[in-house]
Design an enzyme around this catalytic site. Structure first.
Site, mmCIF file in Angstrom:
data_model
loop_
_atom_site.group_PDB
_atom_site.id
_atom_site.type_symbol
_atom_site.label_atom_id
_atom_site.label_comp_id
_atom_site.label_asym_id
_atom_site.label_seq_id
_atom_site.Cartn_x
_atom_site.Cartn_y
_atom_site.Cartn_z
ATOM 1 C CE1 TYR A 144 -2.305 3.180 2.559
ATOM 2 C CE2 TYR A 144 -3.730 2.538 0.683
ATOM 3 C CZ TYR A 144 -3.401 3.669 1.837
ATOM 4 O OH TYR A 144 -4.222 4.735 1.865
ATOM 5 C CG ASP A 239 5.869 3.740 0.523
ATOM 6 O OD1 ASP A 239 4.625 3.545 0.224
ATOM 7 O OD2 ASP A 239 6.161 4.614 1.359
ATOM 8 C CE LYS A 267 2.417 4.889 7.907
ATOM 9 N NZ LYS A 267 1.162 4.923 8.434
HETATM 10 P P1 KE4 Z 1 -0.623 8.548 4.468
HETATM 11 O O1 KE4 Z 1 -1.051 9.264 3.156
HETATM 12 O O2 KE4 Z 1 -1.680 7.783 5.156
HETATM 13 O O3 KE4 Z 1 0.155 9.622 5.376
HETATM 14 O O4 KE4 Z 1 0.423 7.327 4.118
HETATM 15 C C1 KE4 Z 1 0.328 6.560 2.976
HETATM 16 C C2 KE4 Z 1 1.130 5.335 3.182
HETATM 17 C C3 KE4 Z 1 2.252 5.159 2.102
HETATM 18 N N1 KE4 Z 1 3.261 4.172 2.259
HETATM 19 C C4 KE4 Z 1 2.786 3.308 3.276
HETATM 20 C C5 KE4 Z 1 3.952 2.072 2.914
HETATM 21 C C6 KE4 Z 1 1.857 3.394 4.085
HETATM 22 O O5 KE4 Z 1 1.999 2.520 5.193
HETATM 23 C C7 KE4 Z 1 1.045 4.465 4.277
HETATM 24 C C8 KE4 Z 1 0.052 4.583 5.136
HETATM 25 N N2 KE4 Z 1 -0.036 3.553 6.012
HETATM 26 C C9 KE4 Z 1 -1.540 3.245 6.553
HETATM 27 C C10 KE4 Z 1 -1.390 2.034 7.500
HETATM 28 N N3 KE4 Z 1 -1.453 0.593 6.843
HETATM 29 C C11 KE4 Z 1 -1.898 4.397 7.502
HETATM 30 C C12 KE4 Z 1 -3.059 4.312 8.449
HETATM 31 C C13 KE4 Z 1 -4.501 4.398 7.442
HETATM 32 O O6 KE4 Z 1 -4.533 4.424 6.390
HETATM 33 O O7 KE4 Z 1 -5.354 5.328 8.338
#
Ligand code: KE4
Length: 425
Positions: A144, A239, A267
């Site tokens: 993801y 990523d 994060k």
């Molecule tokens: P954000 O747009 O949520 O800040 O980041 C997206 C993203 C990009 N790349 C990786 C490897 C990620 O894990 C994420 C976001 N992770 C999720 C948890 N699986 C955030 C939690 C959520 O979607 O509320």
């Protein structure tokens, strides 16, 4: 456990917010039950709207590696508040932030701050396409990378949790430029590249996955991707939104010794504030506007409030590498203790861990890719999640996520965790 206030808040939230939450995975859809509304957090614990305490093993999905309300971060934000929060101009703290990131992340010679991991990955893909003049990208089933259109093709986080790998609203025209490979399968990647000669701009992956649960790459997998990208002129993107500053100061690329061309971050670098970043080889980053032709912008990118929080986080982590040894050891204790209890109770399980990230899979065999992850007993996970929650442990509300351990988890919390595991099976 009385959670009446959470229930009432969820009912209200559903009147105003789609699904009652501002991010799908928070809705507990894949584990059952209603989401808990948190009111405050301190150190290793969160406290819900009814005053119940939970040992937090998500830590805002990674950022709170030093525990909630880490005093130096709180102090730094408090100091900045009276000086306004954002100017929309360059500031010194952005230079200091960029200096740290370019110093400690092996691949990053230049970096651009943005406001989320999604922005970081969307921008990195656009940059790779602009730099190479090619349109296609390869991602891995189960990984993801945020909710950008190009990525919602067999996404592994929220969309996967709902078992809907494609998202409506993603145009066919966009989807056709995203090729899906199988994690840990170099032959598959090579075949996709060969089938699309001189068309693949980038290969993007979580170098250690978190979004289909934790999967540590097979030996040689990352090295093989590096070699393939060098041979074919493809931009290799790690990523590291989850793994950056989590697995080591220099992220998975430092820990596993493979350097990508671009890296995305999020994060932890914001310390809980909305911050993302992308960076990498100077010659590629020089294509980013206004230095180069690839456009990307953001009103609140690099805002001084978020930069101050992030800078304290990253300074603490870079000046105290022993933190990683500490939290890795704690996490190993937790994972090993959990495995012992599951074995003793005869429950099929497989724990995947690297550093302070781990996933307990409800499946006996190791999980090496998305198909393996999907074969897990998600109903059993859901039941375990709910039992752990009622025992005061807040796990990620999905089999396809990772536990993130914070520095505030000590021997006492490890005991609390293992006692809850035993009581929850
Ligand atoms: P954000 O747009 O949520 O800040 O980041 C997206 C993203 C990009 N790349 C990786 C490897 C990620 O894990 C994420 C976001 N992770 C999720 C948890 N699986 C955030 C939690 C959520 O979607 O509320």
């Amino acid at each position: 456990m009385n959670i009446e206030t959470s229930k009432s808040l969820f009912a209200q939230a559903n009147s105003y917010i789609p699904g009652g939450v501002n991010s799908p995975v928070r809705a507990f859809k894949s584990v059952g039950g209603d989401p808990i509304f948190m009111a405050r957090a301190q150190g290793a614990y969160m406290y819900d709207a009814d005053g119940n305490a939970y040992l937090d093993l998500i830590n805002s999905w990674g950022p709170m590696i030093l525990g909630h309300a880490y005093p130096p971060v709180v102090e730094a934000v408090r100091e900045v508040l009276p000086e306004s929060f954002s100017f929309g101009t360059p500031t010194e703290i952005e230079v200091e932030m960029a200096e740290i990131i370019t110093r400690v992340v092996p691949s990053v010679e230049k970096v651009r701050m943005v406001n989320s991991g999604t922005e970081a990955t969307m921008s990195a893909i656009r940059l790779a396409r602009g730099y190479t003049g090619r349109n296609k990208m390869i991602k891995f089933a189960g990984c993801y990378h945020g909710h950008g259109d190009s990525f919602l093709i067999a996404a592994g986080s929220g969309a996967m949790t709902f078992g809907v790998p494609n998202s409506p609203g993603v145009p066919e025209g966009v989807a056709q430029d995203t090729l899906i490979a199988e994690f840990n399968n170099l032959e598959n990647v090579s075949a996709l590249v060969d089938a699309n000669p001189d068309q693949v701009a980038a290969i993007i992956l979580e170098p250690v996955t978190g979004n289909m649960g934790v999967i540590v790459p097979d030996a040689g997998f990352l090295e093989g991707l590096r070699k393939l990208c060098d041979e074919k002129g493809i931009v290799l993107i790690f990523d590291e939104v989850m793994t950056g500053f989590r697995l080591a100061v220099g992220g998975a690329q430092e820990r596993l010794g493979v350097t990508p061309d671009l890296t995305t971050l999020g994060k932890i670098i914001g310390g809980g504030m909305p911050v993302g970043a992308y960076g990498g080889k100077r010659e590629i980053m020089e294509y980013v506007s206004p230095a180069g032709p690839v456009y990307q912008a953001g009103t609140l990118s690099g805002n001084p409030l978020a930069m101050r929080a992030g800078h304290v986080m990253l300074s603490t982590l870079t000046n105290h590498p022993e933190i990683y040894t500490e939290i890795d050891a704690t996490t190993e204790q937790m994972a090993n203790g959990m495995a012992e209890i599951f074995t003793e109770k005869g429950v099929a399980h497989n724990i995947a861990r690297l550093g302070s990230m781990f996933t307990l899979f409800f499946r006996e065999e190791a999980v090496r890719n998305f198909e393996d992850a999907k074969a897990c007993d998600t109903a059993a996970f859901g039941k375990f999640f709910r039992n752990m929650l009622s025992n005061g442990i807040y796990l990620p509300p999905s089999q396809f996520e990772a536990v993130f351990v914070s520095r505030e988890v000590k021997a006492e919390q490890v005991d609390q965790f293992l006692t809850a595991v035993r009581a929850s099976l």
